[in-house]
Each structure stands twice: as C-alpha cells, then as structure tokens.
Design a protein around this motif. Structure first.
Motif, PDB file in Angstrom:
ATOM      1  N   ARG A 261       0.478  -0.583 -10.948  1.00 49.33           N
ATOM      2  CA  ARG A 261       1.314   0.221 -10.074  1.00 49.33           C
ATOM      3  C   ARG A 261       2.176   1.170 -10.892  1.00 49.33           C
ATOM      4  O   ARG A 261       2.424   2.302 -10.503  1.00 49.33           O
ATOM      5  CB  ARG A 261       2.199  -0.677  -9.222  1.00 49.33           C
ATOM      6  CG  ARG A 261       2.769   0.004  -8.017  1.00 49.33           C
ATOM      7  CD  ARG A 261       3.652  -0.962  -7.268  1.00 49.33           C
ATOM      8  NE  ARG A 261       2.885  -2.072  -6.750  1.00 49.33           N
ATOM      9  CZ  ARG A 261       2.224  -2.025  -5.608  1.00 49.33           C
ATOM     10  NH1 ARG A 261       2.230  -0.924  -4.898  1.00 49.33           N
ATOM     11  NH2 ARG A 261       1.537  -3.067  -5.196  1.00 49.33           N
ATOM     12  N   GLY A 262       2.630   0.679 -12.052  1.00 49.58           N
ATOM     13  CA  GLY A 262       3.457   1.531 -12.896  1.00 49.58           C
ATOM     14  C   GLY A 262       2.687   2.724 -13.443  1.00 49.58           C
ATOM     15  O   GLY A 262       3.233   3.803 -13.607  1.00 49.58           O
TER      16      GLY A 262
ATOM     17  N   ASP B  58       3.186 -12.421 -20.514  1.00 50.10           N
ATOM     18  CA  ASP B  58       4.520 -11.849 -20.733  1.00 50.10           C
ATOM     19  C   ASP B  58       4.482 -10.527 -21.472  1.00 50.10           C
ATOM     20  O   ASP B  58       5.382  -9.713 -21.334  1.00 50.10           O
ATOM     21  CB  ASP B  58       5.381 -12.842 -21.510  1.00 50.10           C
ATOM     22  CG  ASP B  58       5.655 -14.077 -20.673  1.00 50.10           C
ATOM     23  OD1 ASP B  58       5.800 -15.161 -21.244  1.00 50.10           O
ATOM     24  OD2 ASP B  58       5.714 -13.918 -19.439  1.00 50.10           O
TER      25      ASP B  58
ATOM     26  N   ALA C 106      -0.731 -11.021 -10.740  1.00 53.34           N
ATOM     27  CA  ALA C 106       0.433 -10.342 -10.175  1.00 53.34           C
ATOM     28  C   ALA C 106       1.036  -9.381 -11.200  1.00 53.34           C
ATOM     29  O   ALA C 106       1.376  -8.242 -10.875  1.00 53.34           O
ATOM     30  CB  ALA C 106       1.470 -11.360  -9.727  1.00 53.34           C
TER      31      ALA C 106
ATOM     32  N   GLU D  16       2.252   0.627 -21.441  1.00 53.70           N
ATOM     33  CA  GLU D  16       3.414   1.500 -21.619  1.00 53.70           C
ATOM     34  C   GLU D  16       3.031   2.964 -21.584  1.00 53.70           C
ATOM     35  O   GLU D  16       3.797   3.796 -21.142  1.00 53.70           O
ATOM     36  CB  GLU D  16       4.106   1.175 -22.940  1.00 53.70           C
ATOM     37  CG  GLU D  16       5.260   0.228 -22.729  1.00 53.70           C
ATOM     38  CD  GLU D  16       5.730  -0.399 -24.018  1.00 53.70           C
ATOM     39  OE1 GLU D  16       5.205  -0.042 -25.071  1.00 53.70           O
ATOM     40  OE2 GLU D  16       6.622  -1.236 -23.946  1.00 53.70           O
TER      41      GLU D  16
ATOM     42  N   MET E 208       6.237   2.305  -7.947  1.00 50.40           N
ATOM     43  CA  MET E 208       7.288   1.625  -8.723  1.00 50.40           C
ATOM     44  C   MET E 208       8.613   2.321  -8.474  1.00 50.40           C
ATOM     45  O   MET E 208       8.674   3.547  -8.413  1.00 50.40           O
ATOM     46  CB  MET E 208       6.981   1.683 -10.224  1.00 50.40           C
ATOM     47  CG  MET E 208       5.907   0.726 -10.666  1.00 50.40           C
ATOM     48  SD  MET E 208       6.187  -0.958 -10.103  1.00 50.40           S
ATOM     49  CE  MET E 208       6.319  -1.827 -11.609  1.00 50.40           C
TER      50      MET E 208
ATOM     51  N   ASN F 216       7.437  -7.254  -7.455  1.00 46.19           N
ATOM     52  CA  ASN F 216       6.322  -6.393  -7.071  1.00 46.19           C
ATOM     53  C   ASN F 216       6.535  -4.941  -7.428  1.00 46.19           C
ATOM     54  O   ASN F 216       5.593  -4.258  -7.824  1.00 46.19           O
ATOM     55  CB  ASN F 216       6.110  -6.477  -5.552  1.00 46.19           C
ATOM     56  CG  ASN F 216       5.214  -7.632  -5.181  1.00 46.19           C
ATOM     57  OD1 ASN F 216       4.145  -7.794  -5.723  1.00 46.19           O
ATOM     58  ND2 ASN F 216       5.688  -8.455  -4.257  1.00 46.19           N
TER      59      ASN F 216
ATOM     60  N   ARG G  97       1.325  -5.233 -11.106  1.00 46.23           N
ATOM     61  CA  ARG G  97       2.584  -4.543 -11.367  1.00 46.23           C
ATOM     62  C   ARG G  97       2.383  -3.433 -12.378  1.00 46.23           C
ATOM     63  O   ARG G  97       2.863  -2.308 -12.200  1.00 46.23           O
ATOM     64  CB  ARG G  97       3.546  -5.576 -11.924  1.00 46.23           C
ATOM     65  CG  ARG G  97       4.958  -5.348 -11.717  1.00 46.23           C
ATOM     66  CD  ARG G  97       5.661  -6.426 -12.506  1.00 46.23           C
ATOM     67  NE  ARG G  97       6.606  -5.810 -13.373  1.00 46.23           N
ATOM     68  CZ  ARG G  97       7.855  -5.566 -12.997  1.00 46.23           C
ATOM     69  NH1 ARG G  97       8.249  -5.894 -11.797  1.00 46.23           N
ATOM     70  NH2 ARG G  97       8.681  -4.995 -13.822  1.00 46.23           N
TER      71      ARG G  97
ATOM     72  N   MET H 265       0.816  -1.203   0.000  1.00 47.25           N
ATOM     73  CA  MET H 265       0.000   0.000   0.000  1.00 47.25           C
ATOM     74  C   MET H 265       0.854   1.260   0.000  1.00 47.25           C
ATOM     75  O   MET H 265       0.400   2.327  -0.386  1.00 47.25           O
ATOM     76  CB  MET H 265      -0.834   0.008   1.273  1.00 47.25           C
ATOM     77  CG  MET H 265      -2.221   0.463   1.059  1.00 47.25           C
ATOM     78  SD  MET H 265      -3.186  -0.004   2.450  1.00 47.25           S
ATOM     79  CE  MET H 265      -4.074   1.472   2.704  1.00 47.25           C
TER      80      MET H 265
ATOM     81  N   MET I 220      -0.088   4.057 -12.059  1.00 45.35           N
ATOM     82  CA  MET I 220      -1.033   4.419 -11.010  1.00 45.35           C
ATOM     83  C   MET I 220      -1.591   5.831 -11.181  1.00 45.35           C
ATOM     84  O   MET I 220      -2.782   6.063 -11.032  1.00 45.35           O
ATOM     85  CB  MET I 220      -0.312   4.314  -9.666  1.00 45.35           C
ATOM     86  CG  MET I 220      -1.227   4.274  -8.492  1.00 45.35           C
ATOM     87  SD  MET I 220      -0.452   3.545  -7.053  1.00 45.35           S
ATOM     88  CE  MET I 220       0.812   4.731  -6.687  1.00 45.35           C
TER      89      MET I 220
ATOM     90  N   SER J 189      -4.209  -8.894  -4.736  1.00 51.16           N
ATOM     91  CA  SER J 189      -2.764  -9.136  -4.691  1.00 51.16           C
ATOM     92  C   SER J 189      -2.366 -10.160  -3.642  1.00 51.16           C
ATOM     93  O   SER J 189      -1.264 -10.660  -3.667  1.00 51.16           O
ATOM     94  CB  SER J 189      -2.009  -7.846  -4.394  1.00 51.16           C
ATOM     95  OG  SER J 189      -2.781  -6.738  -4.672  1.00 51.16           O
TER      96      SER J 189
ATOM     97  N   GLU K 155      -4.993  -1.489  -3.747  1.00 51.18           N
ATOM     98  CA  GLU K 155      -4.928  -0.643  -2.547  1.00 51.18           C
ATOM     99  C   GLU K 155      -3.842   0.410  -2.714  1.00 51.18           C
ATOM    100  O   GLU K 155      -2.715   0.110  -3.097  1.00 51.18           O
ATOM    101  CB  GLU K 155      -4.591  -1.488  -1.307  1.00 51.18           C
ATOM    102  CG  GLU K 155      -5.533  -2.626  -1.055  1.00 51.18           C
ATOM    103  CD  GLU K 155      -4.989  -3.929  -1.592  1.00 51.18           C
ATOM    104  OE1 GLU K 155      -4.136  -3.878  -2.496  1.00 51.18           O
ATOM    105  OE2 GLU K 155      -5.399  -4.983  -1.129  1.00 51.18           O
ATOM    106  N   THR K 156      -4.180   1.638  -2.391  1.00 45.33           N
ATOM    107  CA  THR K 156      -3.161   2.687  -2.361  1.00 45.33           C
ATOM    108  C   THR K 156      -3.228   3.386  -1.019  1.00 45.33           C
ATOM    109  O   THR K 156      -4.152   3.160  -0.246  1.00 45.33           O
ATOM    110  CB  THR K 156      -3.391   3.750  -3.452  1.00 45.33           C
ATOM    111  OG1 THR K 156      -4.591   4.458  -3.131  1.00 45.33           O
ATOM    112  CG2 THR K 156      -3.503   3.123  -4.809  1.00 45.33           C
TER     113      THR K 156
ATOM    114  N   TYR L 260       2.893  -6.107 -20.131  1.00 49.51           N
ATOM    115  CA  TYR L 260       3.483  -4.815 -19.802  1.00 49.51           C
ATOM    116  C   TYR L 260       3.398  -3.867 -20.984  1.00 49.51           C
ATOM    117  O   TYR L 260       3.348  -2.658 -20.822  1.00 49.51           O
ATOM    118  CB  TYR L 260       4.936  -5.005 -19.386  1.00 49.51           C
ATOM    119  CG  TYR L 260       5.857  -5.308 -20.535  1.00 49.51           C
ATOM    120  CD1 TYR L 260       6.001  -6.615 -20.990  1.00 49.51           C
ATOM    121  CD2 TYR L 260       6.545  -4.296 -21.184  1.00 49.51           C
ATOM    122  CE1 TYR L 260       6.817  -6.897 -22.054  1.00 49.51           C
ATOM    123  CE2 TYR L 260       7.373  -4.579 -22.248  1.00 49.51           C
ATOM    124  CZ  TYR L 260       7.501  -5.876 -22.688  1.00 49.51           C
ATOM    125  OH  TYR L 260       8.295  -6.160 -23.743  1.00 49.51           O
ATOM    126  N   LYS L 261       3.350  -4.409 -22.178  1.00 45.67           N
ATOM    127  CA  LYS L 261       3.317  -3.521 -23.352  1.00 45.67           C
ATOM    128  C   LYS L 261       2.027  -2.732 -23.392  1.00 45.67           C
ATOM    129  O   LYS L 261       1.982  -1.611 -23.885  1.00 45.67           O
ATOM    130  CB  LYS L 261       3.451  -4.360 -24.631  1.00 45.67           C
ATOM    131  CG  LYS L 261       4.887  -4.729 -24.926  1.00 45.67           C
ATOM    132  CD  LYS L 261       5.134  -4.875 -26.388  1.00 45.67           C
ATOM    133  CE  LYS L 261       4.899  -6.327 -26.728  1.00 45.67           C
ATOM    134  NZ  LYS L 261       5.460  -6.718 -28.001  1.00 45.67           N
TER     135      LYS L 261
END
Lengths: 318, 453
Positions: free
Chosen positions: B121-122, B26, B114, B33, A225, A248, B118, A221, B124, B91, B6-7, B29-30
C-alpha cells in the motif's frame, strides 16, 4: 497586515447555551443558506396577564430584540475591519478584532458548512475567505486553542479521520490540508453520514467512508497510506480501533491525534485515571505518546493525546 | 506465492520474487523503502482494471460483505488458476475461506501477509505500473461516493433539489412569458391595435397573430380552432376598419418569431408544471395531499430543502413567506401576520375571512406533521395526509356551522354562550384578586405562611 470585512456577527457559544440569544446565533443575514429561522424574541402581540409579577412586554422585548443579534458579546459587527494572521500551526489562522477567533481558509468560497461565520480578506485583487472554527464544537480547535504543540495536520498531508460525524471538523481539516492533501472521513451512523456526504460533495479532498471503523479491512479498497490518524470516536475500545486502522493504513513514523472522553471509557473512574490507563494501553499497542492536553474550558473531562507510531524496532537499539 | 491486492481502480495480482524476505516480518518495511527495492521483491503479474463505476461498485460491495464478486472470480480464474500450486496471499481471512471453498485455491493470511500488504500500500503507485496516481485517487473518490450512496440507500427520485429548481424555473418562465407577451401585444398593436382589445387571452392572441400575420389576411384565414365564433367575427370586422399602419413582411416575420417563442414557452410551462406535480407526489405525497403541489413546492423551496422544512416548528410553517411582515410586527410590537405561503392553499382559500386565521394555524400544524413524515419516515404513502385533510375539512365544516348559528342564533345557544362568557369574566376577576392578595402577602411578611401550616 490583511484587513477583513466580516459577513456577520460572531461570538461563540457552547452548543447548549442558547439563553441570551433566543435561537440560532444571530443569523440576521438572509443571504446565508436557508431562511426561515427567525426565533427572535416573543411576538409583539403578546399581552401579558394583568400586571402581575412580570413587567409589560416592553422591558423584556427590548433587550430580547437586541439579544437575537449577538448576545452583547461584542465580537465582529458587520463591516468592522479585523486582522488575520497565520497561527503557529500551518494552515490555521487567527482573526483579531474585538474578539479573537480561530479561522481556516475556506476551500469552497461563499459556503458555510454548519452556519459558522465567514470573513473575507482583500489581498490585492484576490479575495480570500476564512471560516471561523468553533472550539466548543470541535475538539481539534479546542486542542489548538489549549496550546497543543503539534497537530501534524498540515497542508498536503493525508489524514484519516475516524468518527467524522456530520463533517463539521472534517471540513476544517480539509481546509487545512488543502487541495493537495486528502482526508479519509470514516463514519458509521447513517444520519450523520448523509450530512458528511453533502460536505464531501463540495470538497473533493474528502473521501467519505460509511463503515464501521472496527473493521478497516472492509474499506481497504478506498484508502491509501496516511500520515496522520485523527480519532474522535468516543468508544470504550477506541485504542484498539485506532491501532487496527494504524496497522493497516498509517505510514511508518506517522502520528496519532486521539481525543479521549473519560465518561465514555469508564464513567465510574476519575478522569485522570482514565487518561493514564488509555495512555498505557496506547504504549502497549506500538503508539508512543508525546503529549497530553485537557480540553478545559471548552469540554469537561476530555483530553487529547498526540502520539507517534512506535519507530521501527531496529532504530530503538541506540 | 501470489498476492491479491484490491484497489479502487482494479485488482492487482503480484508475484513474490523473493519469498525469503517474507520470513523477516519486522524488517520487511526496509525492502519497500524505495520503488526500486520494492520492484525487486514483487512483480506485477496482472492488473484487472474495472471497466466502469458500476463494476467497481459491485466489486466494492462484494468486498465489504466478504463475498467473491464477479470480477474477482474472473480474475482469479484467469490468472491464479493457472498456477494452482501457488498460494494466494489475501488481506481478509474470511474472504480466503470463501475463495478456498469456491475456487479451490489455497489462501494464506498471516501477520507476515498483513505487513506485506501494508508495504504494498505504501508503494502502490510504483508497483502498479501503467496507472497514474491521479487516476487512482480520482477513482477512489468516485468509488467512495458511490459506495456511500449505496449504503445510505440514496434514491435519485427522493432528491428535493429538483423541486427547488423546478419551482424557481416556473417563476422565471412566468416572468419571461409575461414580458414577451406584453412586447408582442405592443409591437403588433402598432399594426392592428383593435385585436389586443378583442382577444384578452394571451395565448390565443399569439396564436392568432401567428396565423394571420398581416391583417389583410384575416378575411381569408380560418381562426375557428383558436377562437370562438363571435370573437372570430369581431376580429374579421375590426380588420376591415382598423386604424393601424402598414408593416413590411420582415416586420411581420419577426413578430411571428416572437409569437412562436411565446407558444413554445407556454407549452413548456405546462410540461414543467406536470413534471413538478409528479415530483412532488413522489417526494412529499402527504404534503401534496394537504396543501397542494404548488404551495408545497414553494414551502420546500423557501426552506431550502425538505429536511430543513421538517426541522421548522408548525408556527414557522404557518408564516413562512411573511418574514418582512413578521419582523416589522415584532419590532413595533404589533400583531404578527397570521399566514404566509400557506394562504394560497385551497383549504385556507375556501374559508371566510374570519376563519382564515384559525384554518391557517390548524393546517400548518397538520402540514408540519405531514412534512416530517415525508422527510424522515421510511415508507412513502399518502395515507396520513389524506386522513389529516379529512380531519381538517370536518373541523372546517364545524367552524362554519358555528358561525352560521351565531348569525341566526337560537335563543338557547345565545343564552348558553352568554353564561359561558359571564363565568369566564368571573373566573378572570377571581384570579386577579388572588394574585393581588398573594402579592400583598409576600410584601407584608412571612408570618402568614407559618400560620397556614
């Protein structure tokens, strides 16, 4: 060239060796935080037993008295002018005088985190303060002085620091990344955590996390990144810990700076074998090692490995 | 499929717009971007902001333990329950199990999830609209600090900064009070000089001046609640035959203001002292019992913090406060001081001058133990301090008795003491001879040692 007026004497010593100094490193200046540490010499009232082998207090008292000041290592005398120039790594500086020292720019002017020497530089009207970085106490400083090619910790970077302990090296990393960067300092021990919290109170770019680094989902939380993961955890399964955290929180193409203590991983094997096995483990976990460096003469049987998060699979088909 | 993220600022629930992308873990992630691409895959369905830091802290602690906090339950019921057929991606697998149990929502956690987390999160900042990035970082900093403090069981009444500040303020107040009182006396003495000599107590002086103002009002005013009768009579007498000059109403008004200030500060000082006593008893009960609140507070303030004070050896605690004398003695090789701040403790104050040094040393040793117990111990009670103080008082009585015996001196006691001293002298002589012999032996040669074998 910038000139400096240092505040106190310098001269680094390994933490254990207090022989010639008679106590905490020559803090004659009572301006520093906390008074009361005056372990210089023996009392003048000491009456040596009847002649005997030792000479009278005189012979010992003299050099001991001076020994409390700087162990005769030269270094910076108060009021001596010294030169500060930037290091190859961004955010790190070198202070040149009778002895050279690695320094970082102090983000909290006027405060010492662990009693290190500070030096002020006049630049026109502004005064910039630098804090000395002790390579015997900090693995990152030892790596920089050992000649590591890239530390990847630069101003504005987001760093995750695993194994923050009392925040001594974390404070220097915080100085390097500056107010635009962030340092997520993870430390599990409560005693060290208290000190870390105190350091983080003064520096707003440190986010203290008192959690076990083995369970990164517990502090998901609080963390965004990051660009770099610096690990100094000294645990046998440290590669797995770093990998979990990287999975993570580390961005694609992010870097690792991992400090390996051979004794900690396997105390029976030879250090070189331990380092090699760790590097192999890292390659298996999607970390591509780029450089390896031992920390002689500052630490024994220690190495620092710099790696990059394995580039995404599609890029590898070249 | 819904995603729970969650933040530090709150809970975010996303809806996955394109589930097929999740199949290719895999290359996921693209898709994230750029913010635009990310918005094509996910849409923010609901963002539940935390109302305040307490709510955020409660949510964070629940998250660490893997339980469902109140706010999470609320969010889930509100948003997800409506679409109960959808799966919820989370998560933490353990949390998923709990949610399934309590709220009967099917949760999923897999490598794909997962990877999705990720990527979220990048991106966010762009995915959670309506929340400036500064706010997120500020909230995460605040939340991290509160969470850490909660973990370390940081209790605000065990903070010794209060003591350090309070004792410095006490000293400042005393200085200021003294200045004001001196000024008041001097100023009013221009008008009624005899009053200064009659009333020696400062507070009473100010109160009197406040009450009477111009000295012509003395006869009519009643000062019985401020001064005892004789002094009141003296004052009334002196007012008649005073040789001071007349002053205007304005001047009296100003002097009265000053007296008001003095009285206010005196009252505040008493309050502050009470506060200091309470804090000392709460933070360092053993030290307070041993040396008293004021001396204890000064020791803590001198060392910087209670923990710093605990790190000092007992010899340092003994001469804390006498650094100038100490270093001077060390440099010129004279005798070092025997006491510092400890001198003002009641135990040291009540002994004879000869024993002050001994008591100071003993008190410093026991006090050092008490300090360490207070600073690093788990529970806070004053038992240890009380015990130690009793021991010290007993020892003190012993010392005094021995001293008294010396003065009156029974013959037997004197003889015993003399015999001890003689034996001591003999022992010393014997040792000296041995040392000299050993020294000459090593100089003359090694053969003697072999002989001994």
């Amino acid at each position: 060239p910038k000139y400096i007026i240092p505040d106190c004497f310098s001269g680094f010593s390994p933490r254990g060796d207090r022989g010639g100094r008679g106590g905490r490193g020559g803090r004659g200046g009572f301006g520093d935080r906390g008074r009361g540490g005056f372990r210089g010499g023996r009392g003048g009232g000491f009456k040596s037993p009847d002649g005997g082998f030792r000479g009278r207090g005189g012979g010992r008292g003299g050099p001991r008295g001076r020994g409390g000041r700087g162990a005769g290592r030269g270094g910076f005398g108060a009021g001596k002018k010294v030169l500060v120039e930037p290091h190859r790594h961004e955010g790190v500086f070198i202070c040149r005088g009778k002895e050279d020292a690695l320094v970082t720019k102090n983000m909290v002017v006027g405060e010492s985190v662990y009693g290190e020497k500070r030096m002020s530089v006049e630049e026109g009207e502004t005064k910039i303060e630098y804090r000395a970085w002790n390579p015997f106490r900090s693995k990152l400083a030892a790596a920089i002085l050992g000649g590591i090619d890239q530390i990847h910790i630069k101003p504005g970077a987001k760093v995750m620091y695993l194994g923050a302990a009392s925040g001594t090296t974390v404070s220097h990393v915080s100085d390097i990344v500056g107010p635009d960067g962030l340092v997520y300092a993870v430390e599990f021990s409560h005693r060290s955590g208290r000190d870390l919290l105190n350091v983080a109170k003064k520096r707003t770019n440190i986010i203290p996390i008192i959690e076990d680094a083995r369970h990164p989902h517990k502090y998901r939380m609080l963390v965004g990144m990051v660009d770099v993961i610096f690990a100094d955890v000294a645990q046998p399964d440290q590669t797995r810990i770093v990998a979990l955290n990287a999975h993570n929180f580390l961005k694609n193409g992010g870097h690792f700076v991992i400090s390996i203590k051979a004794n900690c991983i396997d105390s029976t094997a030879a250090p070189e074998a331990v380092f090699a096995s760790e590097v192999k483990k890292m390659s298996a976990e999607n970390m591509k090692p780029q450089e390896q460096l031992t920390l002689e003469p500052y630490e024994r049987d220690h190495a620092v490995v710099v790696a990059v998060a394995s580039p995404p699979i599609t890029y590898t088909c070249e | 499929m819904l995603v729970l993220f969650e933040t530090a600022a709150g809970y975010a629930i996303f809806k996955v717009l394109d589930e097929s992308k999740l199949q290719q873990v895999d290359s996921l992630y693209k898709e994230f971007e750029t913010p635009e691409k990310a918005n094509k895959v996910l849409k923010l369905k609901h963002f539940e902001k935390f109302q305040d830091t307490t709510e955020a802290l409660a949510a964070a602690t629940a998250l660490v333990e893997g339980k469902i906090g109140k706010s999470l339950k609320k969010v889930l019921k509100k948003v997800v329950a409506k679409e109960a057929h959808e799966q919820l991606a989370i998560s933490d697998a353990k949390l998923g199990g709990v949610i399934k149990e309590k709220l009967d929502l099917s949760c999923v956690h897999s490598p794909a999830v997962a990877e999705l987390m990720r990527c979220i999160r990048g991106q966010m900042e762009s995915l959670i609209t309506g929340l400036p990035p500064r706010e997120i970082s500020a909230m995460s900093l605040g939340l991290a600090h509160s969470l850490s403090r909660y973990k370390l069981k940081f209790s605000p009444d065990k903070v010794d900064t209060m003591i350090v500040q309070a004792i410095s303020l006490l000293d400042d107040l005393d200085k200021e009070l003294n200045n004001y009182i001196m000024r008041c006396r001097e100023w009013y003495g221009w008008h009624f000089p005899e009053l200064g000599k009659i009333i020696t107590d400062n507070l009473a002086y100010c109160k009197t001046v406040n009450k009477i103002g111009d000295r012509t009002n003395v006869a009519g005013s009643d000062l019985s609640d401020i001064l005892p009768e004789e002094i009141e009579a003296e004052v009334k007498l002196a007012a008649e035959i005073s040789m001071g000059t007349e002053v205007s109403e304005q001047d009296i008004g100003n002097i009265r203001h000053l007296c008001d200030q003095v009285i206010e500060i005196s009252d505040y000082r008493i309050q502050l002292y009470d506060y200091l006593k309470n804090r000392m008893m709460a933070i360092a009960p053993n030290l307070t019992v041993m040396v008293g609140e004021l001396v204890g507070a000064r020791l803590i303030s001198h060392a910087g913090s209670l923990l710093n004070l605990a790190k000092h050896p007992a010899s340092t605690v003994q001469i804390l406060g006498a650094e100038k004398a100490l270093f001077r003695a060390l440099k010129t090789r004279k005798d070092t001081p025997k006491y510092g701040l400890i001198y003002h403790a009641s135990l040291v104050g009540q002994t004879t001058a000869k024993n002050k040094g001994k008591i100071s040393r003993m008190l410093a040793a026991k006090a050092s133990l008490a300090i360490r117990y207070d600073a690093l111990g788990e529970d806070t009670n004053a038992e240890m301090g009380v015990e130690n103080r009793a021991k010290l008082e007993a020892r003190l009585r012993q010392l005094e008795e021995k001293g008294i015996r010396r003065i009156s001196g029974t013959g037997k006691a004197m003889a015993k003491a003399d015999k001890y001293h003689q034996q001591k002298r003999k022992r010393r002589r014997r040792k000296r001879r041995q040392r000299r012999r050993r020294k000459t032996m090593t100089e003359s040669g090694v053969c003697v040692h072999i002989f001994l074998f």
